[in-house]
Design a protein around this motif. Sequence first.
Motif, PDB file in Angstrom:
ATOM      1  N   ALA A 110       0.815  -1.214   0.000  1.00 17.77           N
ATOM      2  CA  ALA A 110       0.000   0.000   0.000  1.00 17.77           C
ATOM      3  C   ALA A 110       0.851   1.267   0.000  1.00 17.77           C
ATOM      4  CB  ALA A 110      -0.930   0.002   1.211  1.00 17.77           C
ATOM      5  N   LYS A 111       2.065   1.190   0.511  1.00 18.60           N
ATOM      6  CA  LYS A 111       2.958   2.355   0.537  1.00 18.60           C
ATOM      7  C   LYS A 111       3.833   2.427  -0.710  1.00 18.60           C
ATOM      8  CE  LYS A 111       3.032   2.477   5.538  1.00 18.60           C
ATOM      9  NZ  LYS A 111       3.832   2.365   6.752  1.00 18.60           N
ATOM     10  N   ARG A 112       3.478   1.649  -1.726  1.00 18.88           N
ATOM     11  CA  ARG A 112       4.146   1.606  -3.020  1.00 18.88           C
ATOM     12  C   ARG A 112       5.585   1.107  -2.931  1.00 18.88           C
ATOM     13  NH1 ARG A 112       1.728   6.669  -6.440  1.00 18.88           N
ATOM     14  NH2 ARG A 112      -0.412   6.402  -5.735  1.00 18.88           N
ATOM     15  N   ARG A 113       5.868   0.286  -1.917  1.00 19.67           N
ATOM     16  CA  ARG A 113       7.183  -0.345  -1.804  1.00 19.67           C
ATOM     17  C   ARG A 113       7.146  -1.641  -2.591  1.00 19.67           C
ATOM     18  NH1 ARG A 113       7.265   0.291   4.590  1.00 19.67           N
ATOM     19  NH2 ARG A 113       5.461  -1.001   4.157  1.00 19.67           N
ATOM     20  N   VAL A 114       8.233  -1.944  -3.280  1.00 16.48           N
ATOM     21  CA  VAL A 114       8.306  -3.126  -4.132  1.00 16.48           C
ATOM     22  C   VAL A 114       9.214  -4.160  -3.463  1.00 16.48           C
ATOM     23  CG1 VAL A 114       8.924  -3.994  -6.414  1.00 16.48           C
ATOM     24  CG2 VAL A 114       7.980  -1.698  -6.178  1.00 16.48           C
ATOM     25  N   TYR A 115       8.753  -5.408  -3.460  1.00 11.81           N
ATOM     26  CA  TYR A 115       9.512  -6.519  -2.879  1.00 11.81           C
ATOM     27  C   TYR A 115       9.643  -7.610  -3.929  1.00 11.81           C
ATOM     28  CZ  TYR A 115       8.287  -4.404   1.610  1.00 11.81           C
ATOM     29  OH  TYR A 115       8.137  -3.540   2.664  1.00 11.81           O
ATOM     30  N   LEU A 116      10.802  -8.240  -3.977  1.00  9.67           N
ATOM     31  CA  LEU A 116      10.996  -9.445  -4.778  1.00  9.67           C
ATOM     32  C   LEU A 116      11.133 -10.567  -3.775  1.00  9.67           C
ATOM     33  CD1 LEU A 116      11.284 -10.665  -7.560  1.00  9.67           C
ATOM     34  CD2 LEU A 116      13.733 -10.281  -7.428  1.00  9.67           C
ATOM     35  N   GLY A 117      10.095 -11.390  -3.657  1.00 11.90           N
ATOM     36  CA  GLY A 117      10.008 -12.355  -2.559  1.00 11.90           C
ATOM     37  C   GLY A 117       9.758 -11.565  -1.288  1.00 11.90           C
ATOM     38  N   LYS A 118      10.672 -11.638  -0.323  1.00 10.71           N
ATOM     39  CA  LYS A 118      10.569 -10.856   0.910  1.00 10.71           C
ATOM     40  C   LYS A 118      11.564  -9.697   0.942  1.00 10.71           C
ATOM     41  CE  LYS A 118       8.957 -14.401   4.095  1.00 10.71           C
ATOM     42  NZ  LYS A 118       9.230 -15.069   5.368  1.00 10.71           N
ATOM     43  N   THR A 119      12.348  -9.549  -0.124  1.00  9.53           N
ATOM     44  CA  THR A 119      13.412  -8.556  -0.157  1.00  9.53           C
ATOM     45  C   THR A 119      12.905  -7.233  -0.716  1.00  9.53           C
ATOM     46  OG1 THR A 119      14.984 -10.344  -0.569  1.00  9.53           O
ATOM     47  CG2 THR A 119      15.753  -8.108  -0.967  1.00  9.53           C
ATOM     48  N   PHE A 120      13.060  -6.154   0.070  1.00 14.61           N
ATOM     49  CA  PHE A 120      12.665  -4.821  -0.380  1.00 14.61           C
ATOM     50  C   PHE A 120      13.622  -4.346  -1.463  1.00 14.61           C
ATOM     51  CE2 PHE A 120      13.499  -0.229   0.024  1.00 14.61           C
ATOM     52  CZ  PHE A 120      12.272   0.242  -0.411  1.00 14.61           C
ATOM     53  N   ILE A 121      13.048  -3.775  -2.533  1.00 11.97           N
ATOM     54  CA  ILE A 121      13.851  -3.231  -3.626  1.00 11.97           C
ATOM     55  C   ILE A 121      13.395  -1.798  -3.873  1.00 11.97           C
ATOM     56  CG2 ILE A 121      14.449  -3.423  -6.067  1.00 11.97           C
ATOM     57  CD1 ILE A 121      13.836  -6.398  -5.868  1.00 11.97           C
TER      58      ILE A 121
ATOM     59  N   PHE B  18      12.471   1.409  -5.868  1.00 12.10           N
ATOM     60  CA  PHE B  18      11.924   1.458  -7.224  1.00 12.10           C
ATOM     61  C   PHE B  18      12.995   1.838  -8.246  1.00 12.10           C
ATOM     62  CE2 PHE B  18       9.280   2.911 -10.732  1.00 12.10           C
ATOM     63  CZ  PHE B  18       8.351   1.890 -10.797  1.00 12.10           C
ATOM     64  N   SER B  19      13.941   2.679  -7.843  1.00 12.53           N
ATOM     65  CA  SER B  19      14.997   3.112  -8.764  1.00 12.53           C
ATOM     66  C   SER B  19      15.932   1.956  -9.141  1.00 12.53           C
ATOM     67  CB  SER B  19      15.800   4.252  -8.138  1.00 12.53           C
ATOM     68  OG  SER B  19      16.399   3.821  -6.928  1.00 12.53           O
ATOM     69  N   GLN B  20      15.996   0.919  -8.316  1.00 11.14           N
ATOM     70  CA  GLN B  20      16.878  -0.221  -8.576  1.00 11.14           C
ATOM     71  C   GLN B  20      16.135  -1.447  -9.103  1.00 11.14           C
ATOM     72  OE1 GLN B  20      18.938  -1.065  -4.938  1.00 11.14           O
ATOM     73  NE2 GLN B  20      19.768   1.004  -4.754  1.00 11.14           N
ATOM     74  N   LEU B  21      14.828  -1.319  -9.312  1.00 10.42           N
ATOM     75  CA  LEU B  21      14.010  -2.473  -9.693  1.00 10.42           C
ATOM     76  C   LEU B  21      14.463  -3.094 -11.011  1.00 10.42           C
ATOM     77  CD1 LEU B  21      11.609  -4.301  -9.099  1.00 10.42           C
ATOM     78  CD2 LEU B  21      10.143  -2.630 -10.231  1.00 10.42           C
ATOM     79  N   PHE B  22      14.705  -2.279 -12.025  1.00 10.35           N
ATOM     80  CA  PHE B  22      15.115  -2.809 -13.320  1.00 10.35           C
ATOM     81  C   PHE B  22      16.408  -3.612 -13.203  1.00 10.35           C
ATOM     82  CE2 PHE B  22      17.678  -2.399 -17.182  1.00 10.35           C
ATOM     83  CZ  PHE B  22      16.851  -3.037 -18.090  1.00 10.35           C
ATOM     84  N   ASP B  23      17.404  -3.046 -12.501  1.00  8.45           N
ATOM     85  CA  ASP B  23      18.689  -3.744 -12.356  1.00  8.45           C
ATOM     86  C   ASP B  23      18.537  -5.060 -11.605  1.00  8.45           C
ATOM     87  OD1 ASP B  23      20.082  -1.781 -13.726  1.00  8.45           O
ATOM     88  OD2 ASP B  23      20.473  -0.619 -11.899  1.00  8.45           O
TER      89      ASP B  23
ATOM     90  N   GLN C 151       3.546   0.297 -14.941  1.00  8.22           N
ATOM     91  CA  GLN C 151       4.952   0.711 -14.932  1.00  8.22           C
ATOM     92  C   GLN C 151       5.860  -0.429 -14.459  1.00  8.22           C
ATOM     93  OE1 GLN C 151       5.561   4.127 -12.435  1.00  8.22           O
ATOM     94  NE2 GLN C 151       7.307   4.830 -13.628  1.00  8.22           N
ATOM     95  N   VAL C 152       5.451  -1.147 -13.414  1.00  8.08           N
ATOM     96  CA  VAL C 152       6.230  -2.280 -12.913  1.00  8.08           C
ATOM     97  C   VAL C 152       6.253  -3.403 -13.950  1.00  8.08           C
ATOM     98  CG1 VAL C 152       6.312  -4.079 -11.153  1.00  8.08           C
ATOM     99  CG2 VAL C 152       5.888  -1.717 -10.487  1.00  8.08           C
ATOM    100  N   MET C 153       5.110  -3.641 -14.594  1.00 11.37           N
ATOM    101  CA  MET C 153       5.058  -4.674 -15.626  1.00 11.37           C
ATOM    102  C   MET C 153       5.961  -4.313 -16.810  1.00 11.37           C
ATOM    103  SD  MET C 153       0.997  -5.564 -15.423  1.00 11.37           S
ATOM    104  CE  MET C 153       0.974  -6.600 -16.857  1.00 11.37           C
ATOM    105  N   ALA C 154       6.006  -3.028 -17.179  1.00 13.37           N
ATOM    106  CA  ALA C 154       6.858  -2.588 -18.280  1.00 13.37           C
ATOM    107  C   ALA C 154       8.337  -2.763 -17.920  1.00 13.37           C
ATOM    108  CB  ALA C 154       6.552  -1.140 -18.626  1.00 13.37           C
ATOM    109  N   LEU C 155       8.689  -2.459 -16.668  1.00  5.18           N
ATOM    110  CA  LEU C 155      10.074  -2.666 -16.228  1.00  5.18           C
ATOM    111  C   LEU C 155      10.449  -4.146 -16.299  1.00  5.18           C
ATOM    112  CD1 LEU C 155      10.512  -0.257 -13.184  1.00  5.18           C
ATOM    113  CD2 LEU C 155      11.715  -0.189 -15.359  1.00  5.18           C
ATOM    114  N   ALA C 156       9.516  -5.010 -15.905  1.00  5.02           N
ATOM    115  CA  ALA C 156       9.767  -6.454 -15.968  1.00  5.02           C
ATOM    116  C   ALA C 156       9.978  -6.886 -17.416  1.00  5.02           C
ATOM    117  CB  ALA C 156       8.615  -7.220 -15.333  1.00  5.02           C
ATOM    118  N   ARG C 157       9.167  -6.354 -18.305  1.00  5.49           N
ATOM    119  CA  ARG C 157       9.291  -6.691 -19.725  1.00  5.49           C
ATOM    120  C   ARG C 157      10.634  -6.226 -20.274  1.00  5.49           C
ATOM    121  NH1 ARG C 157       9.330  -9.648 -23.790  1.00  5.49           N
ATOM    122  NH2 ARG C 157       8.709  -8.769 -25.750  1.00  5.49           N
ATOM    123  N   GLN C 158      11.040  -4.996 -19.905  1.00  6.07           N
ATOM    124  CA  GLN C 158      12.328  -4.466 -20.364  1.00  6.07           C
ATOM    125  C   GLN C 158      13.497  -5.275 -19.809  1.00  6.07           C
ATOM    126  OE1 GLN C 158      12.306  -0.372 -19.183  1.00  6.07           O
ATOM    127  NE2 GLN C 158      10.657   0.171 -20.596  1.00  6.07           N
TER     128      GLN C 158
END
Length: 159
Positions: free
Chosen positions: A67-78, A80-85, A114-121
């Motif tokens: 809800a706070k727009r934080r992105v996690y991969l599994g349980k690891t916080f990422i 947003f600026s580092q999500l693509f990498d 936006q997150v889906m587009a980053l995943a695609r890229q």
Amino acid sequence: MAMSGGDHGSMLSDINVTPLVDVMLVLLIIFMVTAPMLEQGVEIDLPRAEAQAIESADKKLVLTIDAKRRVYLGKTFIPFSQLFDKLKHNEKLQTEREVFLKAERGLPYGLIVQVMALARQAGIDKVGMITESAPQDEKGAETEAGVAPTKSTSGGSGT
């Protein structure tokens, strides 16, 4: 010297399995009690949808947006600026080329796209959406709704 008592020598060579069985049963009970308490992932309020559950034989990577727009991969916080990498250099994602997206119900659609587009890229071909079962299902379990290849024909990613 003669041994008296006859069977006393054979009793020492027998293995008593009763303590072994007792220990194994205690360990089994401990496992059964603690296993349901293990939580996986980040707790969020999922949108409801009517979709059939897809059986998953092995563990898939889940990309979660809370809800706070934080992105996690599994349980690891990422951040947003580092999500693509992180997506681009994740070995499991690059070999399977598949991720499941789990997002909070009230998030703006643009953020999800936006997150889906980053995943695609980042080279991920399949993005599955995880939703909560519809109310008439009465199970309240999470459902993986449709894993489809993402298409970039309209300038964005879609499932």
